[in-house]
Each structure stands twice: as structure tokens, then as C-alpha cells.
Design a protein around this motif. Structure first.
Motif, mmCIF file in Angstrom:
data_model
loop_
_atom_site.group_PDB
_atom_site.id
_atom_site.type_symbol
_atom_site.label_atom_id
_atom_site.label_comp_id
_atom_site.label_asym_id
_atom_site.label_seq_id
_atom_site.Cartn_x
_atom_site.Cartn_y
_atom_site.Cartn_z
ATOM 1 N N SER A 126 3.075 10.508 -1.333
ATOM 2 C CA SER A 126 3.705 9.195 -1.147
ATOM 3 C C SER A 126 4.976 9.119 -1.987
ATOM 4 O O SER A 126 5.106 9.791 -3.019
ATOM 5 N N LEU A 127 5.922 8.305 -1.536
ATOM 6 C CA LEU A 127 7.146 8.081 -2.312
ATOM 7 C C LEU A 127 6.787 7.478 -3.665
ATOM 8 O O LEU A 127 7.376 7.821 -4.692
ATOM 9 N N PHE A 128 5.804 6.597 -3.650
ATOM 10 C CA PHE A 128 5.338 5.953 -4.874
ATOM 11 C C PHE A 128 4.890 7.010 -5.893
ATOM 12 O O PHE A 128 5.288 6.988 -7.056
ATOM 13 N N ASP A 137 23.198 -3.029 -0.261
ATOM 14 C CA ASP A 137 23.008 -3.711 -1.542
ATOM 15 C C ASP A 137 21.614 -4.324 -1.643
ATOM 16 O O ASP A 137 21.353 -5.162 -2.488
ATOM 17 N N GLY A 138 20.706 -3.870 -0.790
ATOM 18 C CA GLY A 138 19.358 -4.420 -0.744
ATOM 19 C C GLY A 138 18.463 -3.943 -1.869
ATOM 20 O O GLY A 138 18.826 -3.092 -2.676
ATOM 21 N N VAL A 139 17.269 -4.509 -1.874
ATOM 22 C CA VAL A 139 16.271 -4.210 -2.889
ATOM 23 C C VAL A 139 15.001 -3.737 -2.199
ATOM 24 O O VAL A 139 14.559 -4.353 -1.228
ATOM 25 N N ALA A 140 14.429 -2.650 -2.709
ATOM 26 C CA ALA A 140 13.151 -2.156 -2.187
ATOM 27 C C ALA A 140 12.084 -2.340 -3.260
ATOM 28 O O ALA A 140 12.338 -2.085 -4.443
ATOM 29 N N THR A 141 10.911 -2.790 -2.845
ATOM 30 C CA THR A 141 9.779 -2.943 -3.749
ATOM 31 C C THR A 141 8.598 -2.200 -3.152
ATOM 32 O O THR A 141 8.250 -2.417 -1.994
ATOM 33 N N LEU A 142 8.023 -1.306 -3.933
ATOM 34 C CA LEU A 142 6.830 -0.573 -3.517
ATOM 35 C C LEU A 142 5.639 -1.189 -4.231
ATOM 36 O O LEU A 142 5.629 -1.277 -5.456
ATOM 37 N N VAL A 143 4.644 -1.604 -3.456
ATOM 38 C CA VAL A 143 3.459 -2.249 -4.017
ATOM 39 C C VAL A 143 2.254 -1.377 -3.709
ATOM 40 O O VAL A 143 2.091 -0.911 -2.581
ATOM 41 N N GLU A 169 0.839 -1.208 0.000
ATOM 42 C CA GLU A 169 0.000 0.000 0.000
ATOM 43 C C GLU A 169 0.877 1.263 0.000
ATOM 44 O O GLU A 169 0.621 2.229 0.708
ATOM 45 N N ALA A 170 1.920 1.222 -0.815
ATOM 46 C CA ALA A 170 2.895 2.315 -0.856
ATOM 47 C C ALA A 170 2.297 3.632 -1.332
ATOM 48 O O ALA A 170 2.833 4.691 -1.031
ATOM 49 N N GLY A 171 1.190 3.583 -2.044
ATOM 50 C CA GLY A 171 0.532 4.801 -2.470
ATOM 51 C C GLY A 171 -0.185 5.512 -1.340
ATOM 52 O O GLY A 171 -0.543 6.679 -1.455
#
Length: 135
Positions: free
Chosen positions: A101-103, A72-78, A53-55
Motif C-alpha cells: 500500500s502507498l500508506f 495544489d490539492g491535499v491528499a489524506t490517507l486514512v 482504508e489506505a492500508g
């Protein structure tokens, strides 16, 4: 009275240590954005951070779990940046742009979102998760 406070403090430390031991064995840790700063997660870092719910989450709130991500990680915005915006109760904050929102901000700066053609729902899993006790 001080003995009771000391006993409570020792119980809290023991409980926190128990929770940390459980987390050390966990493959997946779930929390709210604010909950990512809970003392039990102090010193923990993650290779992958997924924000659901990144929005509907402000940029500032998203920073909390992102600070737990390895370099070195990965971020996923859903979520969907065109649906409900973050809930902001202070008009001045919203006027200054802190209600975005960042999204939404990433999308407005040319980061192309990947939109699903079909939205999948898993009601049985949601029901089970809602009835499960989490640490």
C-alpha cells in the motif's frame, strides 16, 4: 435494431448528463478508488482527496483518485498500515512489490503517520449511509 441502440445510447448520454449536473452541485463526492475513473467524473478535479482504508489499497489503485486531485490539492490517507494489507491474488505481482500500500510505503520511507489514541465509530451514520442511494 439500430434505432433501439441509438435510443439506448441517447438515454445513456442523458443519464450521464443528469449525473454530472448533480455532481456539479455536490460539496463532497464519494467513490471507490477504481470508481474515481468513472465517465461521470471525466474532467472533474478536486481540491481534497481522502483515501479511506489506505492500508488495504495498493499504490496503483490509489493513483486513480490522486490523478483527480488539483495540483495544489491535499491528499489524506486514512487507515492503519499495520493492519490488513491489500488483497493480492497474483503472487508474482506481490513479489515485485506491487502489493504494497502507498500508506505502508510512505511509512517505511520515514513519513510519520499520525495515530489516533481513540478510534471513534458512528454506527448510526454507517447504517444511514448504507441505506441511502448514491449516484
Amino acid at each position: 435494431m439500430q434505432d433501439a441502440k441509438a435510443a439506448d445510447h441517447n438515454d445513456d448520454k442523458g443519464h450521464l448528463a443528469h449525473q454530472r449536473a448533480i455532481l456539479e452541485e455536490a460539496e463532497v463526492v464519494c467513490s471507490t478508488c477504481a470508481g474515481a475513473d468513472h465517465p461521470v467524473l471525466q474532467g472533474k478535479d478536486f481540491g481534497c482527496v481522502l483515501i479511506d482504508e489506505a492500508g488495504q489499497t495498493t499504490e496503483l489503485a490509489v493513483l486513480v483518485p490522486l490523478m483527480k486531485m488539483r495540483k495544489d490539492g491535499v491528499a489524506t490517507l486514512v487507515g492503519d498500515h499495520r493492519q490488513l494489507p491489500p488483497t493480492i491474488s497474483n503472487v508474482e505481482v506481490d513479489v515485485e512489490g506491487l502489493g504494497t500500500s502507498l500508506f505502508e510505503r510512505l511509512s517505511s520511507h520515514g513519513v510519520e503517520p499520525f495515530m489516533l489514541d481513540i478510534q471513534y465509530r458512528i454506527p448510526a451514520l454507517n447504517f444511514l449511509l448504507a441505506r441511502t442511494d448514491f449516484v
